[in-house]
Design a protein around this motif. Structure first.
Motif, PDB file in Angstrom:
ATOM      1  N   GLY A  92      14.029  33.485  77.140  1.00 42.62           N
ATOM      2  CA  GLY A  92      14.260  34.853  76.695  1.00 42.62           C
ATOM      3  C   GLY A  92      14.920  34.956  75.346  1.00 42.62           C
ATOM      4  O   GLY A  92      15.026  33.981  74.589  1.00 42.62           O
ATOM      5  N   VAL A  94      18.203  37.441  73.406  1.00 40.33           N
ATOM      6  CA  VAL A  94      19.207  38.502  73.373  1.00 40.33           C
ATOM      7  C   VAL A  94      19.586  38.719  71.918  1.00 40.33           C
ATOM      8  O   VAL A  94      19.526  37.791  71.108  1.00 40.33           O
ATOM      9  CB  VAL A  94      20.468  38.199  74.224  1.00 40.33           C
ATOM     10  CG1 VAL A  94      20.143  38.233  75.708  1.00 40.33           C
ATOM     11  CG2 VAL A  94      21.114  36.889  73.846  1.00 40.33           C
ATOM     12  N   TYR A 110      17.353  42.773  74.650  1.00 38.32           N
ATOM     13  CA  TYR A 110      16.976  41.521  75.295  1.00 38.32           C
ATOM     14  C   TYR A 110      15.511  41.590  75.707  1.00 38.32           C
ATOM     15  O   TYR A 110      14.916  42.667  75.766  1.00 38.32           O
ATOM     16  CB  TYR A 110      17.836  41.257  76.539  1.00 38.32           C
ATOM     17  CG  TYR A 110      17.416  42.108  77.714  1.00 38.32           C
ATOM     18  CD1 TYR A 110      16.538  41.606  78.670  1.00 38.32           C
ATOM     19  CD2 TYR A 110      17.849  43.420  77.847  1.00 38.32           C
ATOM     20  CE1 TYR A 110      16.116  42.390  79.725  1.00 38.32           C
ATOM     21  CE2 TYR A 110      17.430  44.204  78.894  1.00 38.32           C
ATOM     22  CZ  TYR A 110      16.554  43.691  79.833  1.00 38.32           C
ATOM     23  OH  TYR A 110      16.116  44.472  80.862  1.00 38.32           O
ATOM     24  N   THR A 112      12.982  38.984  78.589  1.00 34.11           N
ATOM     25  CA  THR A 112      12.928  37.794  79.426  1.00 34.11           C
ATOM     26  C   THR A 112      11.479  37.348  79.550  1.00 34.11           C
ATOM     27  O   THR A 112      10.590  38.174  79.761  1.00 34.11           O
ATOM     28  CB  THR A 112      13.500  38.083  80.837  1.00 34.11           C
ATOM     29  OG1 THR A 112      14.799  38.650  80.695  1.00 34.11           O
ATOM     30  CG2 THR A 112      13.587  36.822  81.670  1.00 34.11           C
ATOM     31  N   ALA A 122      18.529  37.519  82.339  1.00 36.11           N
ATOM     32  CA  ALA A 122      18.924  38.570  81.383  1.00 36.11           C
ATOM     33  C   ALA A 122      20.376  39.006  81.562  1.00 36.11           C
ATOM     34  O   ALA A 122      21.115  39.077  80.573  1.00 36.11           O
ATOM     35  CB  ALA A 122      17.977  39.760  81.468  1.00 36.11           C
ATOM     36  N   SER A 156      15.382  47.402  83.453  1.00 40.01           N
ATOM     37  CA  SER A 156      16.464  47.359  82.463  1.00 40.01           C
ATOM     38  C   SER A 156      17.716  48.057  82.973  1.00 40.01           C
ATOM     39  O   SER A 156      18.826  47.680  82.590  1.00 40.01           O
ATOM     40  CB  SER A 156      16.007  47.962  81.135  1.00 40.01           C
ATOM     41  OG  SER A 156      15.270  47.005  80.412  1.00 40.01           O
TER      42      SER A 156
END
Length: 193
Positions: A92, A94, A110, A112, A122, A156
């Motif tokens: 992922g 960030v 972010y 993933t 995440a 999310s």
């Protein structure tokens, strides 16, 4: 300014600056339809991935965007016991978006990889990023991080909650980039000791 590489560890995860060597794998990960749906970046091939990686480097050098590739160590190998990149798998990204330095507030984002979703990657990566940001930029008065997403991205909301962000409001739609309303989640710096 934070231009030197920063490596963060969260259990089996290592967060590190993106490198040109990541371009092929990044292009492969972006073949995932869900990833393309929820991210604003357009990465269609390895050349596009290389441009994206270069943009992340420029943001870090400018001191207003700190993107981290999130790697996961092989099962049973804590991140702190291995060299970054050694035997790890990219899972992922960030990012800390800190364009208004000194404002006390910044945005995080972010994504993933498909193969890593549903395993807590995440929230752990966002938690490590938030902890780092509040420490690294405390001298500038950074006390608030925002995570923004479209209202129909229910995953999310779960990630934000698990990473210590609380829902703080509804954002109006802004077509064409954001055709639906959004959620704003906030995490505040811990009180000074």
């Amino acid at each position: 300014m934070h231009t030197t590489p920063t490596y963060l560890v969260a259990g089996t995860l290592t967060l590190r600056p993106w490198s040109p060597e990541d371009s092929a794998e990044l292009a492969r990960l972006y073949q995932d339809e869900a990833l393309r749906r929820w991210t604003s970046e357009a990465v269609h091939d390895e050349a596009g991935a290389a441009r994206w990686v270069a943009a992340q480097r420029r943001g870090r050098e400018a001191g207003d965007r700190f993107a981290f590739a999130v790697e996961e160590a092989p099962e049973g190998v804590p991140g702190e016991t291995r060299a970054p990149g050694a035997g790890a798998r990219l899972v992922g990204n960030v990012v800390l978006k800190y364009a208004a330095r000194g404002s006390g507030s910044a945005e995080v984002g972010y994504w993933t990889a498909a193969h890593a979703r549903g395993r807590g990657v995440a929230p752990r990566a966002l938690g490590a990023l938030a902890d780092w940001a509040f420490t690294a930029f405390a001298h500038e008065g950074l006390t608030r991080l925002e995570l923004l997403h479209q209202v129909d991205n229910t995953a999310s909301c779960r990630v934000a909650e698990k990473a210590g962000f609380t829902q703080a409001g509804i954002l109006p739609a802004a077509p064409p980039a954001f055709p639906l309303e959004g959620h704003a989640h906030v995490r505040h710096a811990p009180p000074a000791a």
